[in-house]
Design an enzyme around this catalytic site. Structure first.
Site, PDB file in Angstrom:
ATOM      1  N   GLU A 322     -29.600   4.109 -32.665  1.00 23.83           N
ATOM      2  CA  GLU A 322     -29.767   4.655 -34.014  1.00 23.83           C
ATOM      3  C   GLU A 322     -30.580   3.632 -34.804  1.00 23.83           C
ATOM      4  O   GLU A 322     -30.143   2.497 -34.988  1.00 23.83           O
ATOM      5  CB  GLU A 322     -28.412   4.896 -34.663  1.00 23.83           C
ATOM      6  CG  GLU A 322     -27.465   5.788 -33.866  1.00 23.83           C
ATOM      7  CD  GLU A 322     -27.732   7.269 -34.077  1.00 23.83           C
ATOM      8  OE1 GLU A 322     -28.503   7.602 -35.018  1.00 23.83           O
ATOM      9  OE2 GLU A 322     -27.180   8.090 -33.323  1.00 23.83           O
ATOM     10  N   GLU A 548      15.070  -0.869  12.778  1.00 19.15           N
ATOM     11  CA  GLU A 548      13.991   0.091  13.061  1.00 19.15           C
ATOM     12  C   GLU A 548      12.715  -0.522  12.503  1.00 19.15           C
ATOM     13  O   GLU A 548      12.369  -0.352  11.338  1.00 19.15           O
ATOM     14  CB  GLU A 548      14.322   1.446  12.441  1.00 19.15           C
ATOM     15  CG  GLU A 548      15.593   2.059  13.037  1.00 19.15           C
ATOM     16  CD  GLU A 548      16.091   3.300  12.305  1.00 19.15           C
ATOM     17  OE1 GLU A 548      15.328   3.843  11.472  1.00 19.15           O
ATOM     18  OE2 GLU A 548      17.226   3.718  12.563  1.00 19.15           O
ATOM     19  N   GLU A 744       9.998   9.574  11.690  1.00 22.90           N
ATOM     20  CA  GLU A 744      10.537   8.841  12.831  1.00 22.90           C
ATOM     21  C   GLU A 744       9.363   8.532  13.755  1.00 22.90           C
ATOM     22  O   GLU A 744       8.707   9.436  14.267  1.00 22.90           O
ATOM     23  CB  GLU A 744      11.591   9.677  13.550  1.00 22.90           C
ATOM     24  CG  GLU A 744      12.757  10.133  12.671  1.00 22.90           C
ATOM     25  CD  GLU A 744      13.797   9.037  12.466  1.00 22.90           C
ATOM     26  OE1 GLU A 744      13.728   8.023  13.189  1.00 22.90           O
ATOM     27  OE2 GLU A 744      14.673   9.210  11.600  1.00 22.90           O
TER      28      GLU A 744
END
Length: 1359
Positions: A322, A548, A744
């Site tokens: 501007e 696990e 699993e």
């Protein structure tokens, strides 16, 4: 004869030919002379182009003539073309200026463009670009700077994009009042480009100018651009709008935000007006732009702007300049405007040569590769090569990892590319073909768009799997670390990758195991630590059962794989750029440490160290879980509730299947237990199993056995397999937005380390494919129509699915769905609901945003849409801050950004006093110190106030009280509050959030209310009662009684000082710090009695606990604790240690202020070296209270004339009362939800409303205006007034009648009195006789009651 005839004819032909030839020569000579003449005329005309005067505007015809003249005069470096026509058929002229301007494309030259006069009445840009054209053409070959610029840059300048609008504009029109802004079809050209956040509804035939420019942008790979406007003086950069489309104030950040800011500053710093940041435009003299630049959307929202289109679709960085306050200033100002902008225009153009540049070619024959994608790690914005294989990537100085992708070629990544100040670094890339031969070079599309390095969401490529594997092995880096990692080894592994890849990782802990091991989580994202709007969050959890172990190792492999391939592998890069991934390798580290390698089906290490199965420890929907909640379970529950997770998987071992909810049923039998989202769960479960051939085949872990397990397609419903009560996956689905399955991974629970590479190969594609499922279904924002902000906790329901989900703190949501048609409804407390039809695609996600309108109840209790005015920007900004700090990581960021440098130690009374005085001396503008009174031994009870006006009462601001040291033998609270006070003061003016909180809050800190007891207590005495009481032996926390009838003696002086403070000043919230445990209590301390606002008090206590790493777990960990686990670490005080006369009970009953008590440590007086840890644990919670005090409800009560009503009563939910203070202000904290409030004031009509309180938003301001009371004695005012008037009239009439009767009677008696005078002597004797009597008789009549008793009558008669 024949021959002679022929010869003759031939001779005749030759003569005619010679004659014809002579004619042609004459014609040619004449034509040449004409050309020379015309050329000489033109030469004279060109040489005589009028010199620029900088004092007039050029209309369209004058501009056309000028441009043509310049193109002819400077044909060696200028080429004039038209890219299209305007509505009124004016040409859209573009002048190309460079060396060899007539070549189609010039390899090695980046393309630059300036566009002016987009708005026809903003004319300075048009003239300045004309002057720039003339300057460049004139100075080429003379000025080395200009010459180098044009030799190395392909420059395009369009002086006017809107020539039609210019012709309608009027010189001297500074504000754009005429019709020239838009084109001839009255369309704003800077609102007509395609937008990223909304569909722009404009007909193509109405905007031929935009169509032409879009085609021009897409057909040329421009690198840098400027769009010149007028109306103020600033450089604005993308993005120009935001998804919320707030009218102003929303910073819409692009991926290249830092680069855009730099480019904008280059222009602004070279413009003498712009760089001041103070345009001083007449229309808005107070407008300010820091450094002369602004983000477009923060300034004001522009949808359909050109600069965003350039960046998103053209790959070109463009900013908007501007240039002047006046849009069409007088021509006498043009010279000044040119002088102001000349250097800025040139300096900006030169920045096209920063960053990285080079060529991408094929390895086999060195052929250029067009449209190869250039990716920079960490910046989600790509560029592509031109048809000559050249590319230009603007970057700021730094070190970058750059990846190049091209169809049919193996991607190449170059790490550590150094970009320095000045000229661009050169990086040439040579790519190998995937099949050893160069594929056909793809044709250049007519409308090229930004290339994405994404793959099909389904994972299907249509390529033979063997070839796919070969490609994977050549492109990606596979994990190398295949071994079993014990806890210390795993911890080092995580810390190493977090340190090596800081730009995409964040390592954090969510809590501790029973044995004190940290529960680590690795976050992987392109913006770690931040929740990005619209980006879903995903989690993997491994090793829930300690023995696990395959899941634990696979997740470590996955972390390595993702980190090492980011920026080089397109699939990994796209996944990380679009997803926030959280990976917890081990939920049960204690169990792992006692497990044994080689265990194929055992239970050693399965449970945690308290011997509880963690996958049977979560709250269950069908069965009550009696086992105590374990710290690992609580940590995961709090984690899941703290992040907006969408999808999750829990990795186990012992079988080979994907198991999905529900895991149990009410009957506890093995049968299918279907969830509402059963089809979604099957979809995501199959996505995993399909990529694992062994799993998908339904492979059994019991081969040869009679009860062999078979799972069709490798998936199963949990309860159909076997019942699990208290499982984690069901809890996730029922209690959060997260869909979780249990995977699993294999039959062997703890396989040998040598088998780990096999497990990785079997599951690698599955792990990645499952993460991609988070991008299925529907996502979007729920937005407030008033201010465009996101609405947190909004409910999204699907017509055919009985499972609602909720929006996040930021207002974004994700809803997993299988492909199909659905009706979605968004609703939120205090808003009207919105429904819409949604079609979910086969692949990917459908984006659906909801905009909701606030509703409120009027005084009749009826609900209506909210029409209150939009908040002022300052208040709006503060509300946004409260919302931000209430978010997932808002306070974490605040703490990270605040300066702290502490030296913790215990301070005695004298040192505490000196410390407080030091704060007031060093920070006099925000602190005030006063003594509330003195202790028994004449020590001051200090109160420190921190606010922006500490000596001025500001009733509109909430007040919060922090109190410590009620028991002198528990001084931790004192030290924490002193550190808290210092931290606030030091960061005031430095940290924007701290500064704003202090400016909007009155903070009062009482560090020690029992200084005498503190002097007696000794360090490291964890259980000693010495110093607990004051020197009179009184426990001050049993000395607060509001009624004199309840106390046996006068209150202690310490108690009296605090009681006066509580009663004299209207506090909104109070927090007391004590010791001896690790929990938070809320009123009442007194036994039996329940408190009216228990929900609010419990909520406030929970907010403190939720930000405390230990308290939230509910495990006090104190040696002598008899309570066990306390849910969320919060309990009603009377259920813990009940007693009378407590400070918090007094605060609630007589101060009308909620108070909670925080017990900071098990040890009453721990060693000083524990203080830093205790500060770290409580700092976030203390800051959270400064946020919470701004929630609930607040407002002002006034009458119709605007006069504030002091002392009006605000009744909350029919119970708790608060009172308006000076100015009619009130503020009350309430738990989130819908509440009834009644407002009562003497002489006014009672009012009632329903208000909605959000856990994330600052209190909405209510303005309550009273009418005069219309009921008197329960009857309408008009009826009572009329009745009173009638009664008064009747009374007056009656009085008149009586007066008349009495007057008549008086006249008749006059004659009698006359006769009496005649017998005066007799009359006087009679009077004298009547006046005689005894003194006793007179006295008895003087004091005698009208209703005499029998005894009195008897006594009188005797006389």
């Amino acid at each position: 004869m024949c021959r002679s005839r022929c010869l003759r004819q031939g001779n005749m032909s030759g003569e005619r030919g010679n004659s014809l030839c002579s004619w042609h020569k004459l014609s040619l000579l004449a034509f040449s002379l004409l050309v020379v003449y015309i050329s000489s005329i033109n030469s004279v005309a060109l040489d005589e182009l009028e010199p620029e005067t900088y004092s007039k505007y050029y209309n369209y015809d004058q501009l056309t003539d000028l441009l043509k003249g310049l193109a002819q005069k400077y044909a060696n470096i200028a080429n004039l073309t038209s890219i299209g026509r305007s509505v009124e058929s004016r040409e859209l002229w573009v002048m190309r200026i460079t060396k060899d301007p007539h070549d189609d494309d010039i390899p090695g030259k980046p393309k630059f463009k300036y566009v002016g006069n987009m708005h026809g009445d903003e004319t300075v840009s048009r003239q300045v670009l004309i002057y720039l054209l003339e300057y460049l053409l004139d100075k080429y070959g003379e000025d080395p700077r200009v010459t180098e610029l044009l030799d190395s840059t392909d420059v395009y300048i369009m002086p006017s994009m809107n020539p039609d609008g210019f012709e309608k504009s009027e010189e001297g029109d500074c504000t754009g009042k005429d019709e020239g802004r838009n084109n001839a079809k009255n369309q704003d050209l800077n609102r007509s480009f395609p937008d990223q956040f909304e569909e722009i509804q404009v007909k193509a035939e109405d905007i031929p100018e935009v169509t032409a420019v879009m085609r021009w942008i897409l057909q040329n790979k421009f690198v840098l651009s400027g769009n010149l406007h007028g109306g103020t003086v600033v450089a604005s950069y993308p993005f120009d709008d935001s998804e919320s489309h707030n009218s102003e104030g929303t910073y819409s950040k692009s991926p290249d935000d830092a680069l855009f800011r730099y480019l904008a500053r280059v222009y602004a710093e070279n413009n003498p007006v712009m760089k001041t940041g103070q345009p001083m435009c007449i229309e808005n003299k107070n407008e300010r732009f820091e450094n002369g630049i602004t983000n477009g959307a923060k300034w004001y929202d522009v949808a359909g702007g050109m600069q965003d289109f350039n960046y998103l679709k053209g790959g070109c960085l463009e900013i908007t300049m501007e240039l002047s306050c006046c849009k069409y200033p007088p021509s006498t100002q043009l010279k000044t405007e040119w002088d102001n902008n000349r250097e800025a225009l040139l300096a900006y153009m030169e920045k096209i040569h920063i960053g990285v540049r080079g060529f991408v070619r094929a390895a086999r024959n060195d052929a250029p590769l067009a449209d190869a994608v250039i990716m920079v790690a960490g910046i989600k914005h790509n560029v592509s090569t031109s048809r000559f294989g050249d590319y230009y990537r603007l970057l700021l100085p730094g070190t970058y990892n750059i990846t190049v992708l091209a169809p049919g070629y193996i991607p190449m990544s170059v790490a550590g590319v150094e970009v320095t100040e000045g000229k661009a670094a050169v990086l040439n890339i040579t790519l190998e073909a995937e099949n050893g031969e160069n594929p056909a070079t793809p044709s250049i599309p007519d409308s090229p768009t930004e290339t994405s390095a994404s793959t099909d969401s389904s994972g299907s490529t249509g390529v033979d799997k063997a070839a796919d594997e070969e490609k994977d092995s050549r492109v990606t880096v596979q994990p190398e670390d295949f071994r079993h990692h014990h806890y210390n080894d795993m911890e080092l592994f995580l810390q190493k990758f977090s340190s090596d890849y800081p730009s995409i990782t964040r390592l954090y802990s969510i809590g501790k195991s029973v044995q004190g091991r940290l529960l680590w989580v690795m976050e992987i994202s392109d913006n770690p630590g931040d929740h990005e709007l619209g980006e879903p969050e995903f989690k993997y959890i491994g090793n829930m059962h300690g023995n696990e172990v395959v899941g634990r190792e696979l997740l470590l492999n996955l972390i390595e794989y993702l980190c090492r391939n980011y920026g080089t592998d397109p699939e990994v890069t796209q996944l990380i750029n679009s997803t926030r991934i959280h990976i917890m390798p081990s939920m049960n580290p204690d169990g792992y440490e006692v497990s044994q390698e080689g265990d194929d089906g055992g239970i050693q290490g399965r449970n945690n160290s308290n011997n509880y199965d963690l996958n049977r420890n979560f709250p269950d929907r069908f069965n009550f879980v009696t086992d105590p909640r374990q710290p690992e379970t609580l940590a995961v529950m709090n984690w899941a509730l703290s992040y907006p997770f969408v999808l999750s998987a829990n990795l186990h071992g012992g079988s080979l299947v994907v198991n999905y909810p529900f895991d149990d049923n009410p009957d506890n039998v093995s049968r299918y237990s279907k969830s509402s989202d059963d089809d979604v769960f099957r979809m995501v479960a199959l996505a995993y199993s399909r990529e694992n051939p062994k799993m998908y085949d339904g492979h059994s872990c019991m081969e040869g056995a009679s009860n062999q397990e078979q799972f069709k397609d490798g998936i199963t419903n949990g309860a159909k397999w076997y019942n699990v009560h208290g499982g984690m996956q069901d809890w996730n689905y029922v209690n959060t937005n997260c869909f979780e399955v249990t995977i699993e991974l294999g039959c062997f629970k703890y396989p040998p380390a040598a088998d780990l590479p096999k497990y990785w190969e079997q599951n690698r594609r599955s792990l990645l494919q499952f993460i991609r499922q988070v991008h299925r279904g529907v996502k979007g924002m729920v937005i407030d129509s008033k201010d465009g902000s996101g609405i947190p906790n909004a409910t999204i329901t699907v017509d055919t699915v009985n499972h609602p989900i909720r929006s996040s703190v930021a207002g974004d949501y994700w809803r997993l769905l299988v492909p199909g048609k659905y009706h979605l409804t968004a609703s939120a407390q205090g808003y009207s609901s919105v429904s819409t039809l949604v079609i979910v695609p086969e692949d990917g996600v459908e984006i659906v945003n909801f905009t909701l309108t606030r509703i409120h109840s009027n005084m009749n209790g009826q609900m209506s849409e909210d029409t209150t005015p939009v908040l002022d920007p300052s208040l709006k900004e503060f509300r946004s801050l409260i919302k931000q700090l209430s978010g997932e990581s808002g306070l974490d960021k605040l703490i990270k950004d605040t300066h702290t440098q502490s030296s913790f130690r215990y301070r005695g009374y004298s040192e505490v006093s000196e410390f407080l005085r030091g704060l007031t001396l060093n920070f006099p503008k925000i602190t005030s110190l006063q003594s509330l009174g003195q202790s028994v031994e004449i020590r001051n009870i200090w109160a420190l106030e921190i606010s922006n006006n500490p000596t001025v009462q500001e009733p509109s601001e909430p007040k919060i009280r922090f109190v410590a040291g009620i028991h002198g033998n528990a001084p931790v609270g004192t030290e924490l509050l002193l550190e808290f006070a210092a931290s606030l003061c030091i960061n005031y003016g430095k940290n924007a959030a701290i500064t704003r909180l202090i400016n909007e809050t009155r903070i009062v800190i009482l560090p020690s209310i029992n200084p005498d007891g503190r002097e007696l207590a000794k360090e490291k005495n964890c259980t000693s009662t010495v110093g607990m009481t004051n020197v009179n032996g009184k426990d001050l926390d049993s000395d607060f009684f509001g009624n004199a009838s309840q106390r046996a003696a006068e209150p202690q002086p310490e108690t009296r000082a605090v009681m006066d403070l509580i009663q004299e000043r209207g506090f909104t919230l109070s927090v007391a710090l004590d010791g001896g445990s690790v929990l938070v209590t809320y009123p009442y301390d007194k036994p039996v009695q329940s408190v009216e606002n228990a929900d609010t008090l419990r909520y406030l206590a929970t907010m403190y606990a939720n930000h405390h790493p230990k308290i939230q777990s509910g495990e006090t960990g104190c040696p002598d604790s008899q309570m066990g686990t306390i849910p969320n670490g919060v309990i009603r005080a009377a259920e813990w240690h009940s007693h009378m006369g407590s400070m918090k009970d007094f605060s609630v009953d007589f101060g009308h202020c909620p108070e909670i008590t925080v017990y900071t440590s098990c040890c009453l007086f721990p060693p000083a070296d524990m203080l830093p840890t205790l500060w770290a644990e409580n700092r976030k919670s203390l800051l959270s209270m400064l946020v919470e005090v701004h929630k609930g409800i607040r407002g002002v009560v006034k009458d119709k004339s605007g006069k504030p009503i002091v002392g009006a009563i605000i009744v909350l939910n029919g119970g708790v009362r608060v009172f308006t203070s000076e100015g009619g202000y009130f503020h009350a904290l309430l738990a989130p939800g819908l509440h009834n409030i009644e407002v009562v004031a003497d002489g006014y009509q009672q009012q009632s409303q329903k208000v909605s309180v959000s856990p994330f938003e600052a209190a909405s301001s209510l303005i309550i205006e009273f009418d005069m009371e219309n009921d008197i004695f329960g009857l309408p005012r008009e009826l009572v007034v009329a009745s009173a008037a009638a009664a008064m009239t009747a009374l007056i009439v009656t009085a008149c009648i009586i007066w008349c009767v009495c007057s008549a009677k008086s006249n008749r008696q006059k004659d009698g009195f006359h006769r009496l005078r005649q017998e005066r002597d007799d009359y006087e004797d009679e009077i004298r006789l009547m006046s005689m009597g005894s003194k006793k008789s007179l006295l008895s009549h003087e004091f005698q009651d009208e209703s005499e008793s029998d005894e009195d009558t008897l006594y009188t008669n005797k006389l």
